[in-house]
Structure formats: structure tokens, C-alpha cells
Scaffold this active site. Structure first.
Site, mmCIF file in Angstrom:
data_model
loop_
_atom_site.group_PDB
_atom_site.id
_atom_site.type_symbol
_atom_site.label_atom_id
_atom_site.label_comp_id
_atom_site.label_asym_id
_atom_site.label_seq_id
_atom_site.Cartn_x
_atom_site.Cartn_y
_atom_site.Cartn_z
ATOM 1 N N ARG A 214 -50.214 5.400 -78.948
ATOM 2 C CA ARG A 214 -49.796 6.736 -79.352
ATOM 3 C C ARG A 214 -49.579 6.773 -80.855
ATOM 4 O O ARG A 214 -49.417 5.739 -81.494
ATOM 5 C CB ARG A 214 -48.520 7.153 -78.599
ATOM 6 N N HIS B 191 -25.269 -20.227 -57.345
ATOM 7 C CA HIS B 191 -26.458 -20.923 -56.847
ATOM 8 C C HIS B 191 -26.682 -20.561 -55.374
ATOM 9 O O HIS B 191 -25.727 -20.538 -54.598
ATOM 10 C CB HIS B 191 -26.281 -22.436 -56.977
#
Length: 488
Positions: A272, A450
Site C-alpha cells: 500500500r 509445564h
């Protein structure tokens, strides 16, 4: 008598809305001038939101096709392109309605008209019915956005092509598609259409995709796109375009060889350009550098009372950067207009980040490795692969890696790159740490649950922290006796 405002903002996209909201909150009498037929701005109407809605549909379709690796069987299904597009349009309409409400009910005056400068303090207005009027302001913020760049070949206009606006109004999938460009829009749409069964080839003028990312990151994406059947032609120069019946043809040169590509449709995704047209910037005295106005760290142009922000300045064409620029410009314009001193708030691009929502996703933050090498900046770099990470293995998303960049003395984090699952989310933990000038050791010591994807960030941090500790230890050691100077 034309109305006189403290601050007038031209453009109602992300940057303009942020500027108007900020200026009004500081007590400035503020106007926001927007001449577009629809309110909302590029991100909502034709950028971030519609593309991510489409990508989510193709991502889920692709995931369903791979369920057998998890011991699952799916009934035969097919993608429904009109339904996908309908969902996207519904979501965009909802987002746009929310923004329209904010624009019409804000603490600033919304004026639906096109603006063009007559001098640094006055603009001419033309409303949708053709009525003319004038507006004066002590300070302006120009956030007029950008437009689709002109096609690289004039023949493309003759044979027709899609762009990032018209692609959203398609109702049928083409059998084949040539995508021109190598930026985020190009790669995201290329993968979207390829996953829905379209034969896609992507043509890029440069040697690789996504030039603002390090090549080790983009190499992973290029491999993924090829594995999905997308043809990639990099370092390719367009020669001509033509049409033969229902087919569109492109001739290009790649490494000295001439190629001809044939497809049902061509999608121009080559970027653009700041929307300068119609603003009559010379009348305001604004200095232009190539394709965009020059601005300083205060988002001030070459004219003291005129500021600019967003895609219009072409610095970082990213929405959250546009919002920050709009806030900086709006605050500084208000301070100046209200006589509260010189502009003081500055832009800080240290935390600049960019995300590409392909699969795998890519994300970058701060300094890139290639930019550091170009400036001969010393660095510590560490990587960790998703293929060696437990949660990624459980998810079946093992392509890619994370990497951290740090300065060697203290191990302060300077840059990061991620290519892999949820990169768009993982990068934000690093933004928070970078904002406080955290070190690799700071990151390594943070507890992470974890098994999670986010704990992968601690592994390269641990490696950098160890290297820094070794280096610091070596600097504190006394000189070796074998290297002491001899005494005459």
C-alpha cells in the site's frame, strides 16, 4: 463564519480515532473529518479483522484434514466458501458498528467530508452531497491512511485483478490464482486460498518473503508453503500480462529464464501507499520524502502545527503502531493548540513488533539479527526448536523455533523472533520483559507452567544467561602468570 477548532484530525481509522480521542481527553475542542463512505478504517473494514476471520476458517479446515494423526476420524466434509465469506462480513459489520458508535458518540465532533488544505490552518470540506464549506484549526493531525499501490504493469488494469479490497467481495473460489507480492497480505491470502483447494502460485520480486523478518524465520514459512503445494517464485520480475479467454497470463523473468504463468485470477498484494491524493499538501507547506510526509519523533511534520500518524507516514504500517502514533500526535497537537508548551511526547520504536498469521505464525520484536549484523552490533543469539519441545510435540505443531538476541555485557534482551505455533501470543510475554529492559537471566528465572508452549522461551534465555555468566567470570579472573610482562 467557518468553525474554529483547537485540533482537527483528518481520517477516522485507527490512528485518527486515537488522535481525536487523545486530543479531546486533554480538553481540546476537536473535530474528526472522515470522507470515506463507510466508517471504521482499513484494519476493521479490509485489513486485520476480515483477513483473520478468513484465516481462522482455513486453519480449522486444515486441522480437520489432519485429525488422523491424533487417532480421530472425520466424516467427509467440504469448505463452503460463501458461508466463510458471510461469516467474515458479519463479524466485520459488528466490529465496524462498534467503531462507528465510538466515532459518533465521542468527545469530538465527527464531520463527514473530504478535506483539502488551503493553508496550514484551514481546509476546504466537500461533503457526500457536494456541499462546500471550510474548517479552521490551530493544529491538525493528518491520518488519512493508505491506498492499494498501483499495479506494476499497466496491462494488469486492462485484464483485471483482485486487490485486498475486492478480494473480500468474491463469492466463488477460482480454480487457480497467482498472488503478486511477498508481504504479510500476500502470504496470508496465498495460504488461505491454497488450503481451500485453489492452485496457488506466489510471485515475489525480492529474493525471499517477508523482508522485514530474518531469513532463518522466513525460510521455515517458505518450506511450509511449498509443502502445502504453493508454488513460490522469488527474484522474479514481471514482463507482461495478457488475457486469453477466461485465462490470465503473466510473463516473468527469474534468474535469466522466462516463465509464463496461467491462472483464472490474479491477486495484487504488493503493498500500500500513503493516501496523499486530494489533500493538497503543498498548500500546507508539508515536506514529502518520496511517498510520505517527513515526521519527527513527536509525529510533527515540517510545518510546526501539523502532525501526522498511521499508514499515512509509512514508517511501520502496523495497527498498534498507528494507534501509538495517533496518541502521540494527538497529545502533542493538543498541547500546542492549548498553549501548554512545545510537543513533548515521543514515539519509541524499541518495542516495535510485527506478526504474520500464517501457519506457522511469525512474530518479531525489537532488533533483528540481520539489522544487527549490518551495523556490526555485537550480539548473543540463542535458538530453541519446537521439535524439541514437549507441548509442541503433544500438539503436533513442531515446525519452527524461537530465538532471542541479547547484548553481551549484561544479557539485556534486544530482539526476538518466533516462527511456530501461537507466535502471535508468545511474543507478548517478551514485550512486557523488553519494556523493563529485562535480561535473559530475568526471563530464565521466571517460573513457567509445564507443559506449556510459553516455557520454550526460557531455554534460549538460559543459554544466553550462561554465556553472559561465563564471560563475566572470565573478565573478573586475575591475569594468568604465563602472560605477565617480564621484569627487566
Amino acid at each position: 463564519m467557518e468553525p474554529i477548532f483547537d485540533v482537527a484530525v483528518i481520517g477516522g481509522g485507527s490512528a485518527g480515532f486515537a488522535a481525536a480521542r487523545t486530543a479531546a481527553a486533554l480538553g481540546a475542542r476537536t473535530a474528526l473529518v472522515e470522507g470515506a463512505e463507510r466508517l471504521g478504517g482499513l484494519c476493521i473494514l479490509a485489513g486485520c479483522m476480515p483477513t483473520k476471520a478468513l484465516l481462522e476458517a482455513s486453519r480449522r479446515w486444515h486441522a480437520i484434514r489432519e485429525v488422523d494423526q491424533f487417532g480421530l476420524q472425520a466424516q467427509p466434509i467440504r469448505p463452503d466458501f460463501p458461508a466463510i465469506m458471510a461469516r467474515m462480513h458479519r463479524l466485520v459489520s459488528e466490529f465496524a458498528a462498534d467503531r462507528q458508535k465510538e466515532l459518533t458518540q465521542g468527545d469530538f465532533q465527527l464531520i463527514r467530508a473530504h478535506a483539502s488544505f488551503l493553508d496550514p490552518n484551514q481546509v476546504a470540506l466537500a461533503d457526500p452531497d457536494g456541499r462546500k464549506s471550510f474548517l479552521r484549526a490551530r493544529a491538525f493531525v493528518i491520518a488519512a491512511g493508505s491506498r492499494v499501490s498501483h499495479p506494476p504493469l499497466p496491462e494488469l488494469s486492462e485484464i483485471g485483478f483482485w486487490d485486498s479490497n475486492t478480494v473480500l467481495h468474491q463469492t466463488q473460489l477460482p480454480k487457480s490464482l497467482i498472488v503478486l507480492g511477498g508481504g504479510p497480505v500476500a502470504v496470508e491470502y496465498a495460504q488461505f486460498f491454497a488450503r481451500l483447494g485453489v492452485d496457488v502460485r506466489l510471485v515475489q520480486r525480492g529474493p525471499r518473503l517477508l523482508k522485514r523478518f530474518d531469513s532463518d524465520l522466513t525460510g521455515v514459512l517458505e518450506e511450509a508453503l511449498r509443502d502445502e503445494g504453493i508454488g513460490l517464485l522469488t527474484s522474479a520480475s514481471l514482463v507482461s500480462a495478457s488475457r486469453s479467454g477466461e485465462e490470465k497470463r503473466l510473463r516473468l523473468v527469474q534468474h535469466g529464464a522466462v516463465h509464463e504463468l496461467v491462472a483464472e485470477e490474479i491477486f495484487l498484494a504488493a503493498g500500500r501507499t500513503p493516501a496523499l491524493e486530494g489533500l493538497h499538501l503543498p498548500a500546507a507547506g508539508i515536506e514529502i520524502d518520496g511517498r510520505a510526509p517527513l515526521v519527527d519523533c513527536h509525529m510533527r511534520t515540517s510545518v510546526p502545527n501539523l502532525f501526522a500518524a498511521g499508514d499515512f507516514v509509512g514508517i511501520e504500517e502496523i495497527v498498534h503502531i498507528a494507534v501509538l502514533q495517533g496518541e502521540v500526535a494527538g497529545e502533542n497537537a493538543a498541547r500546542l493548540a492549548l498553549g501548554r508548551g512545545a510537543p513533548s511526547r515521543q514515539m519509541d520504536y524499541r518495542l516495535t513488533m510485527e506478526v504474520v498469521f500464517t501457519e506457522p505464525e511469525l512474530a518479531r520484536l525489537g532488533l533483528t539479527e540481520e539489522r544487527a549484523h549490518q551495523s556490526s552490533q555485537p550480539l548473543l543469539v540463542a535458538r530453541y526448536r519446537f521439535a524439541d519441545h514437549g507441548k509442541a510435540l503433544l500438539r503436533g505443531t513442531t515446525r519452527g523455533f524461537v530465538k532471542l538476541l541479547a547484548e553481551p555485557e549484561r544479557g539485556e534482551l534486544l530482539g526476538a523472533g518466533i516462527v511456530g505455533p501461537e507466535a502471535s501470543e508468545l511474543i507478548h510475554e517478551l514485550v512486557a520483559l523488553f519494556s523493563f529492559h529485562a535480561t535473559a537471566e530475568d526471563l530464565a528465572q521466571l517460573p513457567h507452567y509445564h507443559p506449556t508452549l510459553s516455557e520454550i522461551l526460557t531455554y534460549p534465555a538460559e543459554e544466553i544467561a550462561r554465556n553472559v555468566a561465563v564471560s563475566q567470570h572470565q573478565r573478573t579472573l586475575p591475569p594468568s602468570p604465563h602472560h605477565r610482562p617480564s621484569i627487566p
